[in-house]
Motif scaffolding. Structure first.
Motif, mmCIF file in Angstrom:
data_model
loop_
_atom_site.group_PDB
_atom_site.id
_atom_site.type_symbol
_atom_site.label_atom_id
_atom_site.label_comp_id
_atom_site.label_asym_id
_atom_site.label_seq_id
_atom_site.Cartn_x
_atom_site.Cartn_y
_atom_site.Cartn_z
ATOM 1 N N ARG A 1 0.998 -1.009 -0.022
ATOM 2 C CA ARG A 1 0.095 0.131 0.068
ATOM 3 C C ARG A 1 0.882 1.294 -0.053
ATOM 4 N NH1 ARG A 1 -5.462 0.304 1.458
ATOM 5 N NH2 ARG A 1 -6.356 2.742 1.281
ATOM 6 N N SER B 1 -3.474 -3.465 3.140
ATOM 7 C CA SER B 1 -4.367 -2.670 3.776
ATOM 8 C C SER B 1 -3.973 -1.683 4.762
ATOM 9 C CB SER B 1 -5.197 -3.895 4.749
ATOM 10 O OG SER B 1 -4.138 -4.335 5.693
ATOM 11 N N MET B 2 -3.027 -1.603 5.152
ATOM 12 C CA MET B 2 -2.154 -0.480 5.759
ATOM 13 C C MET B 2 -1.081 0.006 5.016
ATOM 14 S SD MET B 2 -2.972 -1.128 9.511
ATOM 15 C CE MET B 2 -2.509 -2.653 10.012
ATOM 16 N N SER C 1 3.380 -0.369 9.509
ATOM 17 C CA SER C 1 1.770 -0.883 9.767
ATOM 18 C C SER C 1 2.035 -1.926 10.971
ATOM 19 C CB SER C 1 1.518 -1.624 8.638
ATOM 20 O OG SER C 1 2.187 -2.610 8.242
ATOM 21 N N GLU D 1 -1.121 -1.206 13.855
ATOM 22 C CA GLU D 1 -2.220 -2.318 14.107
ATOM 23 C C GLU D 1 -2.739 -2.223 15.465
ATOM 24 O OE1 GLU D 1 -3.377 -6.364 12.256
ATOM 25 O OE2 GLU D 1 -1.622 -6.258 13.050
ATOM 26 N N LYS E 1 -4.333 2.863 12.998
ATOM 27 C CA LYS E 1 -4.933 1.955 12.146
ATOM 28 C C LYS E 1 -5.486 2.542 10.941
ATOM 29 C CE LYS E 1 -6.924 -2.681 11.427
ATOM 30 N NZ LYS E 1 -7.539 -3.751 12.186
ATOM 31 N N ARG E 2 -6.715 3.123 11.469
ATOM 32 C CA ARG E 2 -7.560 4.030 10.468
ATOM 33 C C ARG E 2 -6.676 4.872 9.528
ATOM 34 N NH1 ARG E 2 -11.244 3.908 14.700
ATOM 35 N NH2 ARG E 2 -10.857 5.996 15.424
ATOM 36 N N GLU F 1 -4.935 2.823 7.026
ATOM 37 C CA GLU F 1 -5.808 2.474 6.066
ATOM 38 C C GLU F 1 -6.223 3.390 4.970
ATOM 39 O OE1 GLU F 1 -7.640 -1.364 8.587
ATOM 40 O OE2 GLU F 1 -8.697 0.671 8.487
ATOM 41 N N CYS G 1 -9.458 -3.069 -1.743
ATOM 42 C CA CYS G 1 -9.207 -3.691 -0.465
ATOM 43 C C CYS G 1 -10.451 -2.949 0.578
ATOM 44 C CB CYS G 1 -7.905 -3.072 -0.105
ATOM 45 S SG CYS G 1 -7.386 -3.861 1.765
ATOM 46 N N PRO H 1 -10.595 -3.246 4.300
ATOM 47 C CA PRO H 1 -10.121 -3.830 5.751
ATOM 48 C C PRO H 1 -11.305 -4.084 6.743
ATOM 49 C CG PRO H 1 -9.229 -1.706 5.210
ATOM 50 C CD PRO H 1 -10.312 -1.863 4.015
#
Length: 166
Positions: free
Chosen positions: A12, A89-90, A97, A101, A107-108, A111, A157, A159
């Motif tokens: 990503r 995803s991240m 990442s 997590e 995390k948001r 993402e 993707c 998440p």
């Protein structure tokens, strides 16, 4: 002329950066410093605290060879393969990442930046920097030049559902 093999890298990232610079190899410190310089103003104070305190307390068990390599698979995985999901995803690769997590704000944010990508490369089969592991996994102990990139494919993707698709 050496025979070339097709390799697949999942990440990503910012597509323009890969198009212009290829896939770079940076130290953990460089990666984290660059991340903070670029995104600190967009992070919540809780996310900044989470990243910096986590980085200060983690053990130094990253494999040096793994740090200074670009990882690939030699066969395209099936959609929703969880190994690929984690990579797309991240943002930021494992050194960013893995820490993100552990905190919902972080995390948001990870993402929400970059794009999930499949980077298809053509590497000489006899490249001395290419390390193969006997399965589909291999690594290149050098950066990938833009001229070695055949195509960059955007992936979808989700998440929330732990899904990704070509």
């Amino acid at each position: 002329m050496s025979k070339k093999i097709k390799l697949y890298h999942y990440t990503r990232a910012e597509i323009q950066s890969i198009e212009q610079k290829g896939i770079l190899i940076r130290t953990i410190e460089q990666t984290r410093r660059d991340f903070m310089e670029q995104y600190k103003s967009k992070l919540s104070s809780q996310a900044i605290e989470h990243f910096t305190s986590s980085w200060g307390h983690e053990c130094e068990d990253f494999n040096i060879d793994a740090q200074h390599s670009v990882w690939f698979v030699s066969k395209r995985p099936e959609e929703n393969c969880m190994g690929v999901f984690y990579l797309v995803s991240m943002y930021g690769g494992e050194v960013i990442s893995m820490i993100g997590e552990g905190n919902e704000d972080s995390k948001r944010f990870l993402e929400s930046i970059g794009e999930p990508l499949e980077v298809v490369c053509s590497i000489p089969e006899d490249d001395p920097s290419l390390v193969r592991y006997g399965n589909t996994e291999c690594r290149l102990q050098r950066a990938v030049m833009p001229s070695e990139i055949i195509e960059i494919n955007k992936l979808s993707c989700n998440p929330a559902k732990s899904e990704w698709k070509y």
